[in-house]
Enzyme design. Structure first.
Site, PDB file in Angstrom:
ATOM      1  CB  CYS A  33      -0.891  -0.043   1.408  1.00 36.98           C
ATOM      2  SG  CYS A  33      -2.014  -1.582   1.328  1.00 36.98           S
ATOM      3  CB  CYS A 103      -1.259   8.657   6.445  1.00 36.89           C
ATOM      4  SG  CYS A 103      -1.263   8.290   4.738  1.00 36.89           S
TER       5      CYS A 103
END
Lengths: 132, 386
Positions: A33, A103
């Site tokens: 990812c 994130c």
């Protein structure tokens, strides 16, 4: 697309790198990812996070959220560190683009993984002490 | 701060000569080319001239050029048009795994409507071979659409060979030449190209204008209905200033094309040579020689593309990346993955695309900054143990 605060943490990451004598380490995310975060903590006998460091492979937001997360847990107790939410990290950075929210989730998970590792180490230490 | 623009595959600067050619068509000569009066006829003549300029640049005839809003519309018109018009002949299309999304997404749309599409895999350099195309051809194949040069890694496909094969088999051949026009010599007749897409802003022309070449005799129904413009092939009042700009830009791009390409190749090869000499563990993406004169694409292992771009930008350098973070999805570039790169290495790609105004000083500046950026980000990376 990034706030000044995000760019500041990206350019001048706080607590970057592995720290000496850490007793908790967590690594989350995966290269597939494009984000990997590693968090190091050194917890003292009072259960306070004395020092913290991070290493991150990822985009600007990944670096900034890890940097901000380290600032937010430094000097706090491990219990307090576990309360850190991704939303609080986003707020402290004055916002993130929607596609980058994951994130901040990763940063929260990295802190939790480091604390978990610390607790595991403590439990193992206690066990071996009891054996002696 | 010194600024270096190395994202010419994304878009280019409009050059002053082009703007100068366009200006009168925004202010004084504003007539609609469809109008019979003086104002309209003046505009019409300018459109005719530009059509000839575009045709001349690729060895076509003026009547074979359809102006569109850009490369994506040209791709859509060609692929959907052929699919619709020749459906009775067959419903099979051949393309590659590394096309621009304007082609890939159009093919995916057709798949939902009863068409079958073969996506040819590429080798580690991003190339398909003419034999792969030959083997994929079926009795019901109506169209082969393969890009001239790849927009990410710059690899140039064997277009003349594929063109000859398609002509021999009687199958239409379309090429998305958006990255190639104005950068490499193209002759649609010699190369047996039936349809070709291009976009003006990739060769220092204005944005919002492109063209589709369609060989005489091939019928491509319009994507947009509503008027007789472009000989009933594309409705809508002509973007006269854009068309004029495109004509002038393509003319200028093809002037001394070989000289300009040679100059860019010198600088390109300096980057290709010097980056691995200054940064350990990098990988060149794309073919070492069969590549666009202006394209450099490297993966810098253990670090991530968007971070590289941000840090380059903080130093005044504009580049691009195939990392997921720059594509708005979780996956990195489909082109790099098709070439066999791992996700990790694909995430660390950085593309730098030059133009003929790029100087050696610019390149030296990049060679000074990039190693520092790589070192700094690697220090931060949990994957790097250097």
């Amino acid at each position: 697309m990034y706030t000044e605060k995000v760019l500041d943490h990206f350019q001048h990451p706080r607590n970057m790198g592995e720290i000496e004598g850490y007793n908790g380490m967590g690594m989350v995310g995966n290269a597939k990812c494009g984000d990997i975060m590693q968090m190091f903590i050194r917890v003292n006998d009072e259960g306070i996070i004395e020092d913290v460091g991070f290493k991150t492979f990822g985009c600007g937001a990944a670096v900034a959220t890890s940097s901000m997360a380290t600032e937010m847990i430094k000097g706090k107790s491990v219990d307090e560190a576990l309360q850190l939410s991704n939303a609080a990290v986003v707020e402290a950075l004055e916002g993130l683009p929607p596609v980058k929210i994951h994130c901040s989730v990763l940063a929260e998970e990295a802190v939790k993984a480091a604390v978990e590792d610390y607790r595991k180490r403590m439990a193992e230490k206690k066990e071996s002490e009891n054996k002696d | 701060m010194k600024r270096v623009y190395l994202d010419n595959a994304a878009t280019t600067k409009l050059i002053p000569e082009v703007l100068e050619a366009m200006m009168p068509y925004m202010t004084e000569i504003y007539g609609n080319p469809s109008s019979p009066h003086y104002f309209g006829q003046q505009s019409g003549m300018a459109v005719d001239k530009a059509r000839q300029q575009v045709a001349d640049a690729i060895g076509a005839e003026a009547g074979e050029i359809i102006f569109t809003s850009g490369g994506s519309e040209a791709d859509n018109t060609a692929i959907r048009g052929i699919a619709e018009r020749y459906a009775k002949k067959g419903k099979h299309i051949i393309t590659t795994a590394v096309e621009h999304h304007a082609v890939l997404h159009t093919c995916q749309y057709l798949e939902k409507h009863g068409y079958e599409v073969t996506y040819l895999p590429v080798d580690e350099y991003g190339l398909v071979t003419v034999d792969q195309v030959r083997e994929a051809i079926r009795p019901d194949t109506i169209l082969v659409t393969i890009m001239f040069a790849n927009n990410e890694v710059g690899t140039i496909m064997p277009i003349p060979e594929i063109g000859a094969l398609c002509r021999e088999k009687g199958i239409f051949f379309h090429t998305d030449a958006v990255q190639a026009v104005g950068h490499v010599r193209i002759d649609v007749k010699e190369m047996n190209i039936d349809m070709l897409s291009m976009s003006a802003h990739k060769f220092h022309g204005p944005k919002g204008i492109g063209a589709l070449y369609v060989r005489k005799g091939i019928i491509v129904p319009p994507l947009i209905y509503g008027g007789a413009q472009e000989r009933n092939r594309r409705a809508g009042t002509e973007n006269v200033p854009g068309i004029v700009g495109m004509g002038r830009a393509i003319e200028l791009a093809c002037e001394n094309l070989d000289e300009k390409a040679a100059k860019m190749m010198l600088l390109r090869d300096k980057l290709i040579r010097e980056i691995p000499a200054r940064i350990p563990e990098v990988k060149l993406n794309g073919h070492p020689t069969k590549r666009l004169p202006n394209n450099v694409n490297y993966s810098i292992k253990y670090i991530e593309g968007e971070s590289i771009l941000l840090m380059l930008d903080l130093n005044g350098i504009a580049a691009s990346s195939g990392s997921a973070c720059t594509s708005g999805s979780l996956d990195p570039s489909h082109v790099l993955l098709a070439m066999g790169l791992t996700h990790e290495v694909a995430h660390g790609s950085v593309r730098m695309t030059l133009c003929d105004e790029t100087t050696e000083e610019d390149i030296d500046y990049v060679l000074e900054v990039l190693p520092k950026v790589a070192e700094r980000l690697r220090k931060m990376s949990p994957l790097y143990h250097g």
